[in-house]
Design a protein around this motif. Structure first.
Motif, PDB file in Angstrom:
ATOM      1  N   ASN A  69      38.924  26.638  37.107  1.00 42.53           N
ATOM      2  CA  ASN A  69      39.102  26.565  38.558  1.00 42.53           C
ATOM      3  C   ASN A  69      39.691  27.798  39.226  1.00 42.53           C
ATOM      4  O   ASN A  69      39.607  27.912  40.443  1.00 42.53           O
ATOM      5  CB  ASN A  69      40.010  25.369  38.897  1.00 42.53           C
ATOM      6  CG  ASN A  69      39.406  24.047  38.517  1.00 42.53           C
ATOM      7  OD1 ASN A  69      38.486  23.564  39.163  1.00 42.53           O
ATOM      8  ND2 ASN A  69      39.920  23.457  37.442  1.00 42.53           N
ATOM      9  N   CYS A  70      40.278  28.705  38.468  1.00 39.51           N
ATOM     10  CA  CYS A  70      41.090  29.749  39.097  1.00 39.51           C
ATOM     11  C   CYS A  70      40.730  31.171  38.686  1.00 39.51           C
ATOM     12  O   CYS A  70      41.503  32.104  38.960  1.00 39.51           O
ATOM     13  CB  CYS A  70      42.572  29.497  38.797  1.00 39.51           C
ATOM     14  SG  CYS A  70      43.152  27.857  39.271  1.00 39.51           S
ATOM     15  N   VAL A  71      39.615  31.384  38.035  1.00 44.15           N
ATOM     16  CA  VAL A  71      39.235  32.722  37.583  1.00 44.15           C
ATOM     17  C   VAL A  71      38.034  33.193  38.409  1.00 44.15           C
ATOM     18  O   VAL A  71      37.029  32.481  38.504  1.00 44.15           O
ATOM     19  CB  VAL A  71      38.889  32.719  36.076  1.00 44.15           C
ATOM     20  CG1 VAL A  71      38.499  34.117  35.617  1.00 44.15           C
ATOM     21  CG2 VAL A  71      40.079  32.208  35.273  1.00 44.15           C
ATOM     22  N   PRO A  72      38.118  34.378  39.012  1.00 44.98           N
ATOM     23  CA  PRO A  72      37.031  34.856  39.888  1.00 44.98           C
ATOM     24  C   PRO A  72      35.750  35.171  39.125  1.00 44.98           C
ATOM     25  O   PRO A  72      35.771  35.418  37.915  1.00 44.98           O
ATOM     26  CB  PRO A  72      37.620  36.111  40.530  1.00 44.98           C
ATOM     27  CG  PRO A  72      38.691  36.567  39.596  1.00 44.98           C
ATOM     28  CD  PRO A  72      39.248  35.323  38.972  1.00 44.98           C
ATOM     29  N   SER A  73      34.668  35.192  39.861  1.00 42.16           N
ATOM     30  CA  SER A  73      33.344  35.369  39.246  1.00 42.16           C
ATOM     31  C   SER A  73      33.201  36.719  38.552  1.00 42.16           C
ATOM     32  O   SER A  73      32.471  36.837  37.565  1.00 42.16           O
ATOM     33  CB  SER A  73      32.249  35.202  40.299  1.00 42.16           C
ATOM     34  OG  SER A  73      32.411  36.156  41.343  1.00 42.16           O
ATOM     35  N   PHE A  74      33.879  37.773  39.076  1.00 38.72           N
ATOM     36  CA  PHE A  74      33.693  39.081  38.424  1.00 38.72           C
ATOM     37  C   PHE A  74      34.325  39.107  37.035  1.00 38.72           C
ATOM     38  O   PHE A  74      33.957  39.924  36.196  1.00 38.72           O
ATOM     39  CB  PHE A  74      34.190  40.235  39.301  1.00 38.72           C
ATOM     40  CG  PHE A  74      35.659  40.224  39.647  1.00 38.72           C
ATOM     41  CD1 PHE A  74      36.596  40.772  38.786  1.00 38.72           C
ATOM     42  CD2 PHE A  74      36.088  39.691  40.850  1.00 38.72           C
ATOM     43  CE1 PHE A  74      37.936  40.781  39.109  1.00 38.72           C
ATOM     44  CE2 PHE A  74      37.434  39.708  41.186  1.00 38.72           C
ATOM     45  CZ  PHE A  74      38.363  40.249  40.313  1.00 38.72           C
ATOM     46  N   TYR A  75      35.272  38.203  36.747  1.00 39.11           N
ATOM     47  CA  TYR A  75      35.778  38.061  35.388  1.00 39.11           C
ATOM     48  C   TYR A  75      34.704  37.423  34.505  1.00 39.11           C
ATOM     49  O   TYR A  75      34.541  37.801  33.337  1.00 39.11           O
ATOM     50  CB  TYR A  75      37.054  37.218  35.361  1.00 39.11           C
ATOM     51  CG  TYR A  75      38.330  38.003  35.576  1.00 39.11           C
ATOM     52  CD1 TYR A  75      38.527  38.741  36.738  1.00 39.11           C
ATOM     53  CD2 TYR A  75      39.334  38.017  34.622  1.00 39.11           C
ATOM     54  CE1 TYR A  75      39.696  39.463  36.937  1.00 39.11           C
ATOM     55  CE2 TYR A  75      40.510  38.731  34.809  1.00 39.11           C
ATOM     56  CZ  TYR A  75      40.678  39.459  35.980  1.00 39.11           C
ATOM     57  OH  TYR A  75      41.830  40.172  36.174  1.00 39.11           O
ATOM     58  N   GLU A  76      34.004  36.456  35.062  1.00 40.60           N
ATOM     59  CA  GLU A  76      32.909  35.819  34.310  1.00 40.60           C
ATOM     60  C   GLU A  76      31.845  36.857  33.973  1.00 40.60           C
ATOM     61  O   GLU A  76      31.318  36.884  32.853  1.00 40.60           O
ATOM     62  CB  GLU A  76      32.302  34.685  35.126  1.00 40.60           C
ATOM     63  CG  GLU A  76      33.223  33.495  35.338  1.00 40.60           C
ATOM     64  CD  GLU A  76      32.518  32.349  36.043  1.00 40.60           C
ATOM     65  OE1 GLU A  76      31.327  32.124  35.765  1.00 40.60           O
ATOM     66  OE2 GLU A  76      33.169  31.684  36.866  1.00 40.60           O
ATOM     67  N   ASN A  77      31.525  37.711  34.934  1.00 36.05           N
ATOM     68  CA  ASN A  77      30.517  38.750  34.703  1.00 36.05           C
ATOM     69  C   ASN A  77      30.976  39.730  33.622  1.00 36.05           C
ATOM     70  O   ASN A  77      30.190  40.146  32.760  1.00 36.05           O
ATOM     71  CB  ASN A  77      30.230  39.502  36.003  1.00 36.05           C
ATOM     72  CG  ASN A  77      29.576  38.619  37.046  1.00 36.05           C
ATOM     73  OD1 ASN A  77      28.928  37.627  36.712  1.00 36.05           O
ATOM     74  ND2 ASN A  77      29.754  38.964  38.318  1.00 36.05           N
ATOM     75  N   GLU A  78      32.258  40.079  33.663  1.00 34.78           N
ATOM     76  CA  GLU A  78      32.799  40.989  32.646  1.00 34.78           C
ATOM     77  C   GLU A  78      32.735  40.355  31.258  1.00 34.78           C
ATOM     78  O   GLU A  78      32.395  41.023  30.271  1.00 34.78           O
ATOM     79  CB  GLU A  78      34.235  41.373  32.991  1.00 34.78           C
ATOM     80  CG  GLU A  78      34.840  42.377  32.014  1.00 34.78           C
ATOM     81  CD  GLU A  78      36.277  42.750  32.346  1.00 34.78           C
ATOM     82  OE1 GLU A  78      36.944  43.382  31.479  1.00 34.78           O
ATOM     83  OE2 GLU A  78      36.744  42.414  33.447  1.00 34.78           O
ATOM     84  N   ALA A  79      33.048  39.061  31.197  1.00 35.35           N
ATOM     85  CA  ALA A  79      32.988  38.360  29.913  1.00 35.35           C
ATOM     86  C   ALA A  79      31.566  38.361  29.360  1.00 35.35           C
ATOM     87  O   ALA A  79      31.344  38.591  28.162  1.00 35.35           O
ATOM     88  CB  ALA A  79      33.509  36.929  30.074  1.00 35.35           C
ATOM     89  N   LYS A  80      30.595  38.112  30.241  1.00 38.66           N
ATOM     90  CA  LYS A  80      29.190  38.096  29.808  1.00 38.66           C
ATOM     91  C   LYS A  80      28.765  39.474  29.300  1.00 38.66           C
ATOM     92  O   LYS A  80      28.061  39.591  28.293  1.00 38.66           O
ATOM     93  CB  LYS A  80      28.294  37.660  30.968  1.00 38.66           C
ATOM     94  CG  LYS A  80      28.398  36.192  31.307  1.00 38.66           C
ATOM     95  CD  LYS A  80      27.512  35.822  32.495  1.00 38.66           C
ATOM     96  CE  LYS A  80      27.667  34.355  32.856  1.00 38.66           C
ATOM     97  NZ  LYS A  80      26.867  33.996  34.058  1.00 38.66           N
ATOM     98  N   GLU A  81      29.193  40.524  30.005  1.00 37.22           N
ATOM     99  CA  GLU A  81      28.842  41.881  29.590  1.00 37.22           C
ATOM    100  C   GLU A  81      29.415  42.213  28.210  1.00 37.22           C
ATOM    101  O   GLU A  81      28.790  42.917  27.419  1.00 37.22           O
ATOM    102  CB  GLU A  81      29.370  42.890  30.617  1.00 37.22           C
ATOM    103  CG  GLU A  81      28.610  42.863  31.932  1.00 37.22           C
ATOM    104  CD  GLU A  81      29.239  43.769  32.980  1.00 37.22           C
ATOM    105  OE1 GLU A  81      30.206  44.497  32.629  1.00 37.22           O
ATOM    106  OE2 GLU A  81      28.779  43.751  34.133  1.00 37.22           O
ATOM    107  N   LYS A  82      30.603  41.659  27.926  1.00 35.92           N
ATOM    108  CA  LYS A  82      31.245  41.911  26.630  1.00 35.92           C
ATOM    109  C   LYS A  82      30.787  40.929  25.555  1.00 35.92           C
ATOM    110  O   LYS A  82      31.160  41.082  24.384  1.00 35.92           O
ATOM    111  CB  LYS A  82      32.764  41.840  26.778  1.00 35.92           C
ATOM    112  CG  LYS A  82      33.355  42.983  27.582  1.00 35.92           C
ATOM    113  CD  LYS A  82      34.883  42.925  27.590  1.00 35.92           C
ATOM    114  CE  LYS A  82      35.480  44.140  28.279  1.00 35.92           C
ATOM    115  NZ  LYS A  82      36.960  44.122  28.266  1.00 35.92           N
ATOM    116  N   GLY A  83      30.022  39.924  25.959  1.00 37.47           N
ATOM    117  CA  GLY A  83      29.528  38.937  24.993  1.00 37.47           C
ATOM    118  C   GLY A  83      30.590  37.987  24.490  1.00 37.47           C
ATOM    119  O   GLY A  83      30.523  37.516  23.347  1.00 37.47           O
TER     120      GLY A  83
END
Length: 558
Positions: free
Chosen positions: A346-360
């Motif tokens: 609920n509290c983590v912004p989308s650009f963190y999600e994108n960074e996680a995806k980029e790092k696998g």
């Protein structure tokens, strides 16, 4: 001629899933695991198949999910392990608790009957169903007024999570369900009933969750009548007085269950047990002074003692409650993995999600990586770990979470770090409570899904408490512990063991991993812990009841 390997099967019923683990009896090696995720999971919004909405703090489950664990996970684990059913000598069951349900005279849960299905009170009430706080308060008040001796062994308060407050809630809000129920039963005992045809209630659930004491039994009729005249005969009419110790054989697998599971008819099934408690011998603990933390959705803290000491706010001290010959102490925190999961969802912004995806990697791993760069106190944040209420020491489901020190510059990893610190501080409060009453905590051990996955959390626990932490060998410690009790139920004559102590010597073990406290972090955490304790007492002991006011406001009570 070489003898065939013998195996014990442990079945662990958790909050989100059930898992079956096949274990070699002579070594404790786990040869195969099968996990079945409950289709309905934790039911906290709508009753399955309906638009019936649940109120806040409800947490139900569907007993069909438990049966599906038996149906799918057991044949699957046999297949994965290439194990002949003839070589499975015993079965052990453990269950998250208190998880209770009303059933009819045939043992059918009322929620499985059409006439009751649309009533939420007919469903399984999970341990974290916290709506019965009013009933728990009433029970505690009456017990104190009467000077009931049982209250002190539960730390001075009975939790809203336990059996009788939930029964009282059903009686208060749905007397028709109370009257329709032939009896109320723990999930562990119900599964054993379904597997063997014998209802043998386990002393662990009864002792820690249902105010039952060895040699004494349940509270008196007079006490229950004082609570509510309709409850006077609740034990005789709605429970069972015969209680059996873990490791005892409950019965053999029925023909029907043998066909479903593909196991041999008559395979010994142990009396049920609680998931946290079976972890103690599975983590090599069979003596005083070693506290085990079972770290998952919530945390349970288990420790053994030769003497009964009265400790504030614990979940219970039960003779032979964990292993024979010792008083078993239990305390706990109602939130751990749940708190972190709430934050990540609920509290983590989308650009963190994108960074996680980029790092696998997943979001948890990304936050753990970023938060690992922070030292104690660096975030400038402090939190209280009550997002799911407080189990120990305050025993109050109406307390809520708190985060202080946040600014417009605060980052998600800093909040994540502070939430982990708050959980560790909550454990430190519990350790202090034990030691103040003479229950020494010499060593810390840990197991559970969160302990396995989150090395940052475990390091912070070590830094906060100033203690080394040893890790249980198995990543499925509950299921291993259940399998150990299954081997005891089978008995030595069938290739098992005479006692849980014998089983622990052969089947339990520890990892090489040991968490060692960082001296500088520990020094800072001692300072932060003093501030945490001020907040803990201010909001938790009645000086400021704003949390309870806000909760009532949200629920529409005021």
């Amino acid at each position: 001629m070489m003898k065939n390997k013998k195996y014990s099967l442990g079945i662990d019923f958790g909050t989100e899933s059930g898992r079956a683990v096949l274990v070699e009896v002579d070594t404790g090696n786990e040869v195969a695991t099968s996990v079945y995720y409950y289709k309905d999971g934790v039911i906290d919004r709508f009753l399955p198949g309906s638009n019936i909405q649940l109120k806040p703090d409800w947490a139900l489950q569907n007993p069909q999910d438990y049966l599906d664990v038996i149906k799918y996970a057991i044949p699957d684990v046999l297949k994965k392990g290439y194990v002949n059913p003839e070589d499975v000598i015993g079965i052990g069951i453990d269950f998250t608790s208190c998880t209770m349900m009303p059933v009819d005279k045939n043992g059918i849960p009322l929620c499985m009957l059409d006439e009751y299905r649309n009533n939420p009170h007919s469903w399984v009430k999970l341990w974290k169903h916290h709506v019965a706080q009013y009933e728990a308060d009433r029970l505690n008040s009456v017990a104190k007024q009467r000077g009931e001796s049982f209250l002190e062994i539960y730390g001075g308060k009975i939790s809203s999570e336990w059996l009788f407050p939930k029964i009282m809630e059903i009686l208060d809000e749905a007397p028709e369900i109370y009257n329709a129920a032939d009896r109320f039963i723990e999930g562990a005992d119900w599964i054993v009933l379904k597997m063997t045809g014998s209802e043998k209630r386990n002393s662990c659930s009864a002792g820690y969750k249902a105010i039952w004491q060895k040699g004494i039994g349940y509270p008196s009729k007079d006490f229950f009548r004082a609570l509510d005249p309709r409850l006077e005969k609740v034990v005789e009419e709605k429970l069972r007085s015969d209680i059996y110790p873990p490791g005892e054989k409950a019965g053999g697998l029925t023909k029907e269950m043998a066909e479903i599971t593909q196991l041999k008819k008559g395979t010994p099934v142990s009396v049920g047990n609680v998931d946290a408690h079976v972890c103690v011998p599975a983590s090599t603990i069979a003596e005083e002074g070693k506290m085990l933390m079972i770290v998952g959705t919530s945390i349970c803290h288990m420790i053994l003692g030769k003497e009964k000491k009265i400790v504030e706010g614990i979940s219970g001290v039960v003779e032979d409650g964990i292993i024979p010959g010792y008083y078993g102490y239990e305390a706990g925190q109602a939130g751990a993995g749940d708190i972190l999961a709430w934050f990540v969802r609920n509290c983590v912004p989308s650009f963190y999600e994108n960074e996680a995806k980029e790092k696998g990697v997943d979001l948890y791993s990304l936050l753990q990586e970023k938060a690992s760069n922070l030292r104690a106190g660096q975030s400038g944040l402090l939190a209280l770990d009550w997002w799911n209420g407080n189990r120990s020491i305050l025993v109050d489901g109406d307390l809520t979470g708190l985060l202080i020190g946040a600014t417009i510059g605060t980052k998600p990893e800093e909040i994540y770090h502070a939430l982990i610190e708050s959980i560790a501080f909550g454990t430190n409060i519990i350790i202090d409570a034990f030691e103040k009453k003479g229950v020494e905590v010499k060593e810390l051990y840990a197991c559970g899904g969160l302990a396995e996955k989150n090395s940052l959390l475990m390091q912070i626990f070590s830094d906060v408490t100033g203690r080394k932490i040893k890790m249980a060998k198995s990543s499925e410690t509950s299921a291993l512990g259940a399998a150990m009790f299954g081997a005891v139920a089978a008995g030595k004559e069938n290739g098992g063991y005479e006692s849980i102590f014998e089983a622990a010597e052969k089947m339990a073990g520890l990892k090489d991993t040991v968490y060692v406290p960082d001296k500088e972090n520990h020094r800072m955490y001692k300072r932060l812990f003093k501030e945490y304790s001020k907040l803990y007492n201010y909001f938790g002991r009645g000086r400021n009841n704003v949390m309870k006011f806000l909760k009532k406001l949200k629920s529409g009570v005021i």
